[in-house]
Motif scaffolding. Structure first.
Motif, short mmCIF file in Angstrom:
data_model
loop_
_atom_site.label_atom_id
_atom_site.label_comp_id
_atom_site.label_asym_id
_atom_site.label_seq_id
_atom_site.Cartn_x
_atom_site.Cartn_y
_atom_site.Cartn_z
N PHE A 338 80.48 16.08 49.47
CA PHE A 338 80.33 16.08 50.94
C PHE A 338 81.66 16.34 51.62
O PHE A 338 81.69 16.62 52.80
CB PHE A 338 79.88 14.75 51.52
N ILE A 341 82.04 18.87 53.87
CA ILE A 341 81.50 18.68 55.21
C ILE A 341 82.52 18.00 56.10
O ILE A 341 82.74 18.40 57.25
CB ILE A 341 80.21 17.84 55.15
N LYS A 344 84.97 20.58 56.99
CA LYS A 344 84.46 21.49 58.02
C LYS A 344 84.48 20.80 59.38
O LYS A 344 84.83 21.38 60.39
CB LYS A 344 83.04 21.93 57.67
N LEU B 91 72.65 16.91 53.26
CA LEU B 91 74.06 17.12 53.57
C LEU B 91 74.55 18.51 53.19
O LEU B 91 75.71 18.83 53.39
CB LEU B 91 74.90 16.04 52.89
#
Lengths: 366, 317
Positions: A338, A341, A344, B91
């Motif tokens: 993750f 993420i 980002k 996710l």
């Protein structure tokens, strides 16, 4: 502005580490509340409480971790997932054993030739998925997984079938004579009682070399460009297929080198004849992810995981087994999936801020 | 003839877990989610269900116990694969990385917990599940001898799962939607299909089947569980690809792989194979090399679900 952006991968790795440690701690509490705190402290500080020996062990554990992490990370840069590090490691280990046991006439160069042969075999084993990916469009992940098993059975068969290599009593490869092992460079004196040797220096040099290749050469730029955008780099005249093959060859060579170093360390490591794939290549994946595939970052993430592993060794004082380290590392990898993420998000956040500033000042360079 | 029966029975033992797990992988990949966590899910499924057998073997035995264990394995697989689903569907994380993490977690967790509870990491169990002879059916010539003697109930469950899987994939609305999500999730989304929901279903089905596969692998071949399924999850991925993501080919692929495994285990007791003097390692290697060759020859027109491995993002068109 630029500086802040560079911190994003660091912060995301740190977040993954914190999550991993917290979950590890929770598992310790759930399984044995009375010893959980002491156990957790041991994981975090165990390597430091045993003098220079502990530090030496961290460096020793870190050697294959850093190299396999570099192998996986380098392939990542070209957009390839090298899950075949274990097979390449094993081929390298095999190469080192062959030279170490059959070529005493090489004298002081025996370990050098051993490592070179390890690199060669690893490179060949890395080239196969690269070529198949580039020219036959075969997914490298699958080829790598298959090759891990092919190398396992092939090495087992060849070692077992050779009188020179095989120690039938212990069902493993024979001991490599001391003259054929890597020089200690005085590490055995500084870190008395530990297994560290010149391998760690080689690992760090390889990391610096890769950093230079990736950041300062046209070749490295082409490899990275292929990883970022295949079509754009093709349009710019970069031979994409060749880059894929080169990237996998280099990745394989580094993993092979790791195998060679481990077997020529003179620390009682052998090729054991059992149907289990060496775990180093898989550990390399976690090191690479944690170090966000940056060669210098990989040095630190390799040291960090080695540090936890060495600490976990002392967990036997409590009623915990050292597998808790693998659990923590697995959770860290899971969260670093993750992390992209988080990264980002941070980037987007920074860009928004930049846009705001742009609007306010009306100057993008600010 | 006895030799052939023996080989077929051996093949079944290795083939059925591969079949079940590869079918599981099929559901996940046809929905567009790569699941290389099959190995880890197998370990978790085998771990909880064999622990159950270990704990209850004082007052339970036989196929009733095995059936409950299978349900436990499936439930464990579902729960564990949930982590993969969250990572890859919600996710949009890298599916290979998430799978790698689960593969690393499972054996470490199994050893850690086993050591906490019973101080040794091997979990022993009594195998009371072998069916010596199925009444009536075993009297059928040839087939009776092959399939209905010295067998396990898991063999029949495996075949049942194969039939059900084909039906679900090709004859139901759900199957059609699942395949649509794997090929072109954006088109599916436009057609009103909830892509995330279907992908969740695909991953969880793969979890349930992989969990069962773990138990099915360990029970006939061992009397203890040592936190490993010996790479069978990765082999199942190979079976899935060798089988070109289609149930009927997966059946053939798992038979081929199982047969090779059976040969590597028992070639020494087969005179003409023993005379050939081919090492067991060669037989072990063949399935993996064969998979690579098949990939090379089929890559030009790959049957892989087109969107497999790419996170579905509604914003991207």
């Amino acid at each position: 502005m630029k500086r802040k952006k560079d911190f994003a991968p660091f912060i995301s790795s740190l977040a993954a580490i914190v999550c991993g440690l917290i979950i590890g701690f929770i598992i310790l509490i759930l399984s044995n509340p009375t010893e959980a705190v002491a156990g957790f402290v041991t994981i975090l500080t165990g390597s430091l409480t045993h003098g220079t020996k502990g530090v030496g062990q961290v460096l020793y554990y870190a050697t294959p971790l850093i190299l396999c992490g570099l192998s996986v990370g380098f392939a990542f840069k070209t957009g390839l997932f090298n899950i075949g590090g274990s097979g390449q490691f094993l081929m390298g280990a095999f190469g080192a054993v062959v030279i170490g046991l059959t070529c005493p006439q090489l004298g002081p160069f025996q370990w050098v030739v051993g490592l070179l042969f390890a690199i060669l075999l690893g490179a060949i084993w890395g080239a196969i998925p690269g070529i198949l990916k580039a020219y036959f469009n075969v997914n490298e992940v699958i080829t790598c997984i298959m090759l891990n098993y092919v190398s396992l059975f092939w090495v087992n068969m060849t070692v077992k079938g050779s009188k020179v290599l095989f120690n039938a009593l212990r069902n493993e490869s024979k001991d490599i004579p001391k003259v054929a092992t890597l020089p200690k460079l005085g590490f055995d004196v500084i870190f008395d009682g530990s297994s560290v040797n010149s391998g760690i220096i080689i690992a760090i040099l390889v990391a610096i070399l890769l950093y230079i290749i990736l950041e300062k050469t046209t070749f490295g730029y082409e490899l990275k460009a292929c990883g970022l955008n295949k079509n754009a780099s093709k349009y710019a005249g970069i031979n994409e297929n060749r880059s894929i093959v080169y990237s996998m060859v280099i990745a394989g060579a580094i993993a092979g080198l790791a195998g060679g170093i481990m077997l020529l360390s003179g620390t009682g490591r052998h090729i054991e004849i059992k149907d289990v794939i060496p775990s180093e290549g898989f550990n390399g994946i976690s090191v690479a992810l944690l170090g966000v595939s940056n060669p210098i970052g990989v040095i630190f993430s390799g040291l960090f995981i080695a540090y936890l592993t060495a600490g976990g060794f002392y967990l036997q004082l409590f009623h915990f087994s050292k597998e808790i380290i693998d659990i923590i590392v697995a959770v860290i990898i899971y969260f670093s999936a993750f992390a992209l993420i988080i990264k980002k998000f941070l980037e987007r956040y920074n860009e928004k801020k930049k846009d705001k500033e742009y609007n306010l000042i009306g100057n993008k360079g600010a | 003839m006895d030799l052939l029966y023996f080989l077929i029975q051996q093949t079944l033992l290795f083939m059925i877990p591969l079949l079940i797990v590869a079918l599981g992988g099929m559901f996940s990949e046809r929905a567009g989610v790569v699941n290389i966590a099959l190995e880890g899910i197998m370990v978790m499924g085998a771990f909880t269900s064999i622990f159950f057998i270990n704990l209850t073997q004082g007052f339970m035995s036989g196929n009733g116990q095995l059936l409950i264990a299978i349900l436990i394995a499936a439930a464990t697989g579902i729960v564990f694969s949930l982590f993969h689903a969250i990572a890859s569907v919600n996710l949009k994380a890298d599916q290979t990385i998430s799978g790698t993490a689960l593969n690393m977690f499972a054996p470490a967790f199994a050893i850690f917990i086993a050591r906490i509870i019973q101080t040794v990491q091997q979990i022993e169990f009594k195998n009371t599940f072998r069916i010596v002879e199925v009444p009536i059916l075993s009297k059928i010539p040839i087939i009776g001898e092959m399939l209905f003697k010295n067998s396990y109930i898991t063999t029949y469950i495996g075949i049942l799962i194969l039939i059900l899987s084909s039906l679900v994939l090709y004859k139901t609305k759900f199957g059609l939607r699942l395949r649509a999500c794997g090929e072109n999730p954006h088109a599916a989304n436009t057609a009103g299909i909830k892509v995330e929901l279907i992908q969740y279903a695909g991953v969880l089905i793969s979890g349930a089947l992989a969990g069962i596969g773990g138990l099915v692998f360990v029970v006939p071949t061992s009397t203890n569980f040592n936190a490993t399924v010996s790479g069978y999850g990765f082999l199942a991925v190979a079976v899935l690809i060798f089988g070109q993501w289609k149930p009927k080919y997966i059946l053939f692929a798992s038979f081929f792989f199982g047969f090779m495994k059976a040969l590597s285990n028992s070639y020494a007791s087969i005179p003409f194979l023993f005379a050939l003097n081919i090492q067991s390692n060669i037989y072990k290697m063949i399935p993996y090399i064969a998979t690579i060759l098949v990939l090379i020859f089929t890559s030009k027109k790959s049957a892989a679900p087109r969107a497999s491995g790419i996170p579905f993002d509604k914003m991207k068109r």
